[in-house]
Write a protein that holds these residues in place. Structure first.
Motif, short mmCIF file in Angstrom:
data_model
loop_
_atom_site.label_atom_id
_atom_site.label_comp_id
_atom_site.label_asym_id
_atom_site.label_seq_id
_atom_site.Cartn_x
_atom_site.Cartn_y
_atom_site.Cartn_z
N ALA A 1 0.95 -1.31 0.23
CA ALA A 1 0.06 0.24 0.13
C ALA A 1 0.76 1.20 -0.05
O ALA A 1 0.58 2.15 -0.30
N GLN A 2 2.25 1.31 1.02
CA GLN A 2 3.24 2.78 1.14
C GLN A 2 3.64 2.45 -0.84
O GLN A 2 3.82 3.99 -0.80
N ILE A 3 4.15 0.96 -1.65
CA ILE A 3 4.67 1.68 -2.27
C ILE A 3 3.58 2.58 -3.07
O ILE A 3 3.55 3.04 -4.48
N LEU A 4 2.41 1.47 -3.04
CA LEU A 4 1.91 2.33 -4.77
C LEU A 4 1.15 4.07 -3.99
O LEU A 4 1.05 4.69 -5.25
N LEU A 5 1.13 3.88 -3.44
CA LEU A 5 0.87 5.47 -2.51
C LEU A 5 2.42 6.70 -2.94
O LEU A 5 1.83 7.74 -3.07
N ALA A 6 2.87 6.06 -2.24
CA ALA A 6 4.44 6.97 -2.62
C ALA A 6 4.65 7.09 -4.02
O ALA A 6 5.02 7.86 -4.39
N TRP A 7 4.28 6.25 -4.82
CA TRP A 7 4.56 5.67 -6.36
C TRP A 7 3.66 6.99 -6.63
O TRP A 7 3.53 7.99 -8.30
N TYR A 8 1.99 6.99 -7.14
CA TYR A 8 1.13 8.42 -7.03
C TYR A 8 0.95 9.00 -6.76
O TYR A 8 0.66 10.17 -7.40
#
Length: 521
Positions: free
Chosen positions: A172-179
């Motif tokens: 979840a943190q990866i996706l949110l950080a990316w977007y």
């Protein structure tokens, strides 16, 4: 005996599964976080987590001392006694949580002096720290029951729940950080998943131990019936402080003596080494309770057999870790993060040697803990004073090199000389020369293969492994034969590895012609 081995194997299998998943995810997420959130923020979170580790020293070693008193009632299935011990643990951990909360608030008053010049701004620093603080306090107040699960040789349940939640959190943190590239959102996600983990785990505990009744009020009263708990806690306390400074304060010290940005650079290396350490801890966590139960049985001959068997397994794992780091860590950092993130070779060699000391002492420490031998407080004080003295003298001039030298010089003689003597004289009641005679082939073989790994690195890896595909290819043609040869050499030259192989008769029969003994069990 059979049930103990079965549970130990289950702990290791589940731990290994989540190790592989978290290993891949850690490297991928680190790259995303550095690119999307910045090296300064990643360095900041590393320092804040180190501060939380320091505050967690308030735990005083209570968990370790309490677990020691759970082995016997668990073996006897004495629910009443288990409820008494767990009530004490609940009361003490609630007190610890409140102490950590107060300490965290006090420490945070220094943040304007420590972090006032960061571009992220103080509001984010405070928000991130208090989120980490809430996570830590909640863990002590609500998740203390995982110690019972671990003492009951069901650490795989703890790993399954918390590692699964940790993996989903990282995704979840990866996706949110990316977007979104939002630092605040990254912190909020971690806090939300902490709450979810607490709820899910405690629901499972109620199903697993329906007879468990914990009372904070009775826990305080039961402390009078167990004076040994506080006695052993006092003995372990100094060990905990020493262990934090030696093994968990790296990023904090780098931030103080070097820079916050260098914390992120150094963290790229420690995230790799920590995953290898986690691999070894999987074995330790899976076997600690089994060793405690083994010693409770009082079978001296079987205890020594298991000691040498675990020593052989530990050195096999240490070889896999150390040889892999020597061969690949520098090329991997360059290929994955970029040449600008590479640190000097001397830092890498000191880091690897420090890891060797830490990992190779594991079996001795495991048996010391299982015997409840925590009285050598002077040894912890010696390590602590030496480490602080050497670090304060060298770190201002040599930076990360000085910090690592402080660790190595302070711990080497205590870990390698005193601890084995302490175990064999006070716990196993045998001459320490039995230990040194048994360890000689392990150290000799390990030294020879370390030299071979260094030669392979300079002759093959450094000039040839310049891209990730080439690194993977050369890893297969160099590392795999090296580890197989290392395993074969240990099998021929050490009794402990023969004990271990003999647990699998099909493998043992195939390798029997390489050994002089026809039957080791």
């Amino acid at each position: 005996m059979g049930e103990r081995v079965h549970r130990s194997i289950m702990n290791i299998k589940v731990g290994m599964l989540f190790y592989v998943l978290s290993l891949f995810l850690a490297f991928f997420s680190r790259k995303v976080f550095l690119d999307c959130l910045g090296a300064e923020f990643i360095g900041l979170t590393g320092m804040l987590m180190n501060i939380m580790s320091f505050l967690s020293v308030a735990e005083l070693g209570i968990g370790t001392s309490i677990v020691y008193f759970l082995y016997k009632p668990l073996q006897e299935n004495n629910h009443e006694k288990i409820n008494e011990v767990m009530s004490m643990l609940a009361y003490l951990y609630r007190c610890i949580g409140l102490v950590i909360l107060g300490g965290g608030v006090l420490v945070s008053t220094c943040f304007p002096q420590w972090f006032g010049n960061l571009s992220t701004g103080l509001p984010l620093v405070y928000f991130a720290f208090y989120a980490f603080l809430a996570t830590s306090v909640a863990g002590y107040i609500f998740n203390y029951k995982q110690l019972l699960v671990g003492a009951n040789q069901k650490q795989y349940l703890v790993n399954a729940y918390f590692q699964t939640i940790g993996i989903v959190q990282s995704l979840a943190q990866i996706l949110l950080a990316w977007y979104y590239r939002n630092l605040w959102l990254w912190v909020v996600v971690g806090l939300i998943f902490t709450v979810v983990g607490i709820i899910v785990f405690n629901m499972r505990i109620r199903q697993l131990y329906p007879w468990l009744r914990v009372s904070f009020r009775e826990g305080r009263q039961h402390l009078k019936q167990y004076p040994e708990v506080l006695q052993k806690t006092r003995q372990i306390f100094v060990q905990k402080i020493k262990d934090f400074i030696l093994y968990r304060s790296d990023e904090l010290l780098v931030g103080i003596f070097v820079s916050v940005t260098q914390v992120a650079f150094y963290g790229n290396y420690t995230i790799i080494t920590s995953k290898f350490n986690f691999l070894v801890n999987i074995l330790s966590d899976g076997m600690n309770a089994g060793v405690g139960n083994l010693i409770a049985e009082g079978n001296d001959k079987n205890t020594m057999k298991v000691f040498w068997e675990l020593t052989a397994v530990r050195f096999l794992i240490v070889g896999i870790v150390v040889f892999g780091l020597l061969l690949f860590i520098q090329p991997f950092i360059v290929c994955w993060f970029g040449a600008q993130y590479r640190l000097s070779d001397i830092i890498v060699y000191l880091l690897v040697f420090n890891i060797f000391i830490f990992l190779s002492r594991g079996v001795v420490e495991m048996f010391i803990s299982a015997h409840g031998l925590f009285s050598d407080v002077w040894a912890a004080w010696t390590e602590l004073v030496l480490n602080l003295t050497i670090t304060l003298c060298l770190a201002p001039f040599y930076g990360i090199v000085g910090i690592l030298l402080g660790k190595i010089l302070s711990v080497f003689f205590i870990a390698m000389l005193w601890k084995p003597y302490f175990l064999f004289s006070k716990g196993l009641h045998k001459s320490v020369w039995i230990y040194w005679r048994g360890m000689f082939p392990y150290y000799t073989i390990f030294l020879l293969f370390t030299i071979l790994a260094l030669l392979l690195r300079h002759v093959v890896m450094e000039p040839e492994a310049t891209t990730m595909p080439r690194l993977a290819g050369y890893a297969i043609i160099t590392y795999t034969p090296l580890i197989l040869l290392y395993f074969l050499t240990l099998s021929i030259a050490t009794r402990g590895m023969k004990y271990f192989i003999a647990r699998k008769p099909s493998i043992y029969n195939k390798m029997k012609f390489l050994t002089k003994e026809k039957n080791v069990c």
